[in-house]
Design a protein around this motif. Structure first.
Motif, short mmCIF file in Angstrom:
data_model
loop_
_atom_site.label_atom_id
_atom_site.label_comp_id
_atom_site.label_asym_id
_atom_site.label_seq_id
_atom_site.Cartn_x
_atom_site.Cartn_y
_atom_site.Cartn_z
N VAL A 286 17.55 -9.57 -26.99
CA VAL A 286 18.09 -9.52 -25.55
C VAL A 286 17.29 -8.49 -24.69
CG1 VAL A 286 20.63 -9.81 -26.32
CG2 VAL A 286 19.60 -7.66 -25.95
N SER A 287 16.57 -7.62 -25.36
CA SER A 287 15.70 -6.70 -24.56
C SER A 287 14.30 -7.40 -24.03
CB SER A 287 15.47 -5.55 -25.23
OG SER A 287 14.72 -5.53 -26.53
N GLN A 288 14.00 -8.39 -24.49
CA GLN A 288 12.89 -9.17 -23.91
C GLN A 288 12.98 -9.65 -22.46
OE1 GLN A 288 10.90 -11.85 -26.47
NE2 GLN A 288 12.06 -11.16 -28.31
N ALA A 289 14.13 -9.46 -21.99
CA ALA A 289 14.52 -9.40 -20.39
C ALA A 289 14.53 -8.24 -20.15
CB ALA A 289 15.90 -10.46 -20.11
N ALA A 290 14.44 -7.79 -18.64
CA ALA A 290 14.73 -6.51 -18.24
C ALA A 290 15.88 -5.71 -18.82
CB ALA A 290 14.98 -6.33 -16.82
N ALA B 296 15.75 1.82 -30.79
CA ALA B 296 14.25 1.48 -31.29
C ALA B 296 14.42 0.10 -31.15
CB ALA B 296 14.33 2.15 -32.89
N GLY B 297 15.34 -0.71 -31.56
CA GLY B 297 15.23 -2.25 -31.40
C GLY B 297 15.08 -2.70 -30.23
N LEU B 298 15.63 -1.90 -29.12
CA LEU B 298 15.62 -2.12 -27.83
C LEU B 298 14.21 -1.90 -27.21
CD1 LEU B 298 19.00 -0.75 -26.45
CD2 LEU B 298 18.38 -3.35 -26.87
N CYS B 299 13.33 -1.04 -27.84
CA CYS B 299 12.18 -0.86 -27.48
C CYS B 299 11.07 -1.96 -27.87
CB CYS B 299 11.55 0.57 -28.21
SG CYS B 299 12.40 2.18 -27.36
N ILE B 300 11.46 -2.58 -28.84
CA ILE B 300 10.63 -3.66 -29.50
C ILE B 300 10.59 -4.95 -28.57
CG2 ILE B 300 10.27 -5.00 -31.62
CD1 ILE B 300 11.46 -2.92 -33.16
N GLY B 301 11.78 -5.33 -28.17
CA GLY B 301 11.86 -6.49 -27.26
C GLY B 301 10.97 -6.33 -25.97
N PRO B 302 11.00 -5.30 -25.25
CA PRO B 302 10.25 -5.29 -24.10
C PRO B 302 8.56 -5.23 -24.55
CG PRO B 302 11.64 -3.58 -23.78
CD PRO B 302 11.84 -3.94 -25.16
N ALA B 303 8.18 -4.64 -25.61
CA ALA B 303 6.85 -4.67 -25.98
C ALA B 303 6.43 -6.03 -26.25
CB ALA B 303 6.49 -3.74 -27.25
N ILE B 304 7.36 -6.74 -26.95
CA ILE B 304 7.15 -8.47 -27.47
C ILE B 304 6.87 -9.12 -26.16
CG2 ILE B 304 7.83 -10.58 -28.05
CD1 ILE B 304 9.37 -8.86 -30.23
N ARG B 305 7.67 -8.65 -25.07
CA ARG B 305 7.45 -9.67 -23.86
C ARG B 305 6.26 -9.32 -23.29
NH1 ARG B 305 11.00 -10.59 -19.34
NH2 ARG B 305 9.36 -11.46 -17.70
N LEU B 306 5.69 -7.90 -23.09
CA LEU B 306 4.54 -7.66 -22.72
C LEU B 306 3.52 -8.18 -23.08
CD1 LEU B 306 5.64 -3.95 -21.78
CD2 LEU B 306 5.02 -5.66 -19.99
N ARG C 166 5.24 -6.62 -7.62
CA ARG C 166 5.70 -7.88 -7.83
C ARG C 166 5.30 -8.45 -9.27
NH1 ARG C 166 0.33 -10.12 -7.34
NH2 ARG C 166 -1.19 -8.83 -6.04
N THR C 167 4.70 -7.60 -10.04
CA THR C 167 4.38 -7.94 -11.52
C THR C 167 5.38 -7.33 -12.38
OG1 THR C 167 3.04 -6.20 -11.82
CG2 THR C 167 2.04 -8.07 -10.73
N VAL C 168 5.44 -8.30 -13.55
CA VAL C 168 6.42 -7.83 -14.69
C VAL C 168 5.65 -6.67 -15.18
CG1 VAL C 168 5.05 -9.16 -16.42
CG2 VAL C 168 7.77 -8.54 -16.72
N ALA C 169 4.64 -6.34 -15.39
CA ALA C 169 3.86 -4.89 -15.90
C ALA C 169 4.31 -3.86 -15.20
CB ALA C 169 2.32 -5.37 -15.88
N GLU C 170 4.27 -4.05 -13.80
CA GLU C 170 4.81 -2.81 -13.26
C GLU C 170 6.27 -2.41 -13.42
OE1 GLU C 170 6.82 -0.48 -9.73
OE2 GLU C 170 7.06 -2.69 -10.28
#
Length: 390
Positions: A75-79, A248-258, A347-351
């Protein structure tokens, strides 16, 4: 521990579709408007997201720690604001009740938290009690069969929209530190409790955070979690111990997305006549990021399995939170670097993710607090071994 592999895969597939089809397309609008549309919250309720960690006997899914870790990664691969909206109910805001609540308290509140009818929040932090939570000043004075609460809380996730507050207050003013702290269940609408306006924040727009005010707030003695005064800090630590694995799991999802976004951008962005993905220094940032993700995932899943086996993972939970939150920060920084000037633009997901994930290194214990905890427990363990040898 995964109880039913096929059922778990089906759950993760449903979550993946929700993330891809509903959440990700709304990220920019929510970041700009600072609110999650109510139809999306209703969809979360329909999917059962508010009750993942609440036992099945009380209307939840009763996920194990390992299962919950996999869900959090998905779920954390989205914002992160999407998970924050239901995450209190399936984490820190319900766990106190799950581990220490009386049967009457569980029956009254857990089904309504699991369904999303109620939104819960965990009101511990105060202006002078952050990392040193035992120095809290909120008081709870006994008055017959009731307690009268006075004080304030700050930086409380979901406070502006919460229906049920787990409030930590000192019931024994003569006992300093962790002893003498009790946890109270306080419903919105109780005279004397109020919340401030949502704070403006660096990131995680759409996740309301605010103050909680208690002014002669009168609650029944039966509102104490577990019915026993003076053990509230132990209750808080039990909840936080599990939440640190969740986070900790919630930190992994955004990293995968990035990493996915890095690869996509680097493959399309051309400089000096070829995609920047062809340059080894860009490849190094992608390789380091993917390696970081795999290391964090392995650590968190191993710790979750050990917790499911009944082992004491207090130190390992701190390690998970420390390593995964720092890892996510490194990956977000590399993503901005690969995006270059575009990575600094809103405008970017990175920012957006760079701002969102910065909070991970602060709440549920700062990086520095976890370093101290890990060092303390490591030295205690070594001293014990050396003592046996001697």
């Amino acid at each position: 521990m995964i109880r039913d592999a096929a059922r778990m895969q089906a759950l993760l597939a449903d979550l993946r579709q929700f993330v891809l089809n509903t959440c990700i397309p709304l990220e920019a609008d929510i970041d700009r408007n600072d609110v999650i549309p109510e139809p999306v919250v209703d969809a979360m309720r329909q999917l059962g997201l508010f009750g993942h960690s609440i036992p099945e006997a009380y209307g939840g899914a009763g996920l194990t720690s390992e299962e919950l870790t996999l869900v959090n990664i998905e779920v954390s691969q989205a914002a992160t604001v999407f998970r924050a909206r239901f995450g209190g109910n399936t984490g820190i805001a319900s766990e106190s009740l799950v581990v220490d609540g009386t049967e009457a308290q569980k029956t009254r509140y857990l089904p309504r938290l699991a369904s999303g009818e109620l939104t819960g929040c965990f009101a511990l932090t105060e202006p002078e009690a952050g990392s040193d939570a035992t120095s809290l000043l909120t008081s709870a004075r006994r008055d017959g069969d009731h307690y009268v609460l006075n004080g304030s809380k700050c930086f409380i996730t979901n406070a502006p929209v919460a229906d049920l507050f787990t409030v930590f207050a000192r019931t024994d003013s003569d006992t300093p530190g962790a002893h003498g702290i009790s946890a109270f269940l306080v419903e919105r609408g109780t005279p004397g409790i109020s919340t401030g306006e949502p704070e403006r924040k660096m990131g995680q727009h759409g996740s309301p955070v605010g103050d909680v005010y208690l002014q002669d707030c009168r609650v029944s003695a039966t509102a104490i979690v577990g019915g026993q005064p003076g053990v509230g800090f132990k209750t808080a630590m039990k909840a936080l111990n599990k939440q640190r694995i969740n986070l900790a799991g919630l930190c992994i999802g955004p990293a995968i997305r990035l990493v996915d976004e890095m690869v996509r951008y680097a493959s399309q962005r051309r400089q000096f006549g070829k995609p920047i993905a062809d340059y080894q220094l860009v490849q190094q940032m992608i390789a380091d990021s993917n390696t970081d993700i795999h290391a964090a995932r392995a650590l968190v899943l191993e710790t979750a399995r050990r917790r499911d086996n009944g082992e004491d993972v207090t130190m390992e939970a701190s390690m998970c939170k420390l390593f995964a939150s720092e890892m996510c920060g490194r990956v977000a920084d590399r993503a901005v670097q690969i995006f270059g000037g575009s990575g600094y633009m809103a405008r970017t997901v990175a920012e957006r993710f760079y701002r969102d994930v910065r909070l991970f290194r602060l709440y549920e214990g700062t990086t520095q607090i976890h370093q101290l905890n890990i060092a303390k427990r490591t030295m205690q363990a070594r001293e014990g071994v050396l003592g046996q040898v001697g």
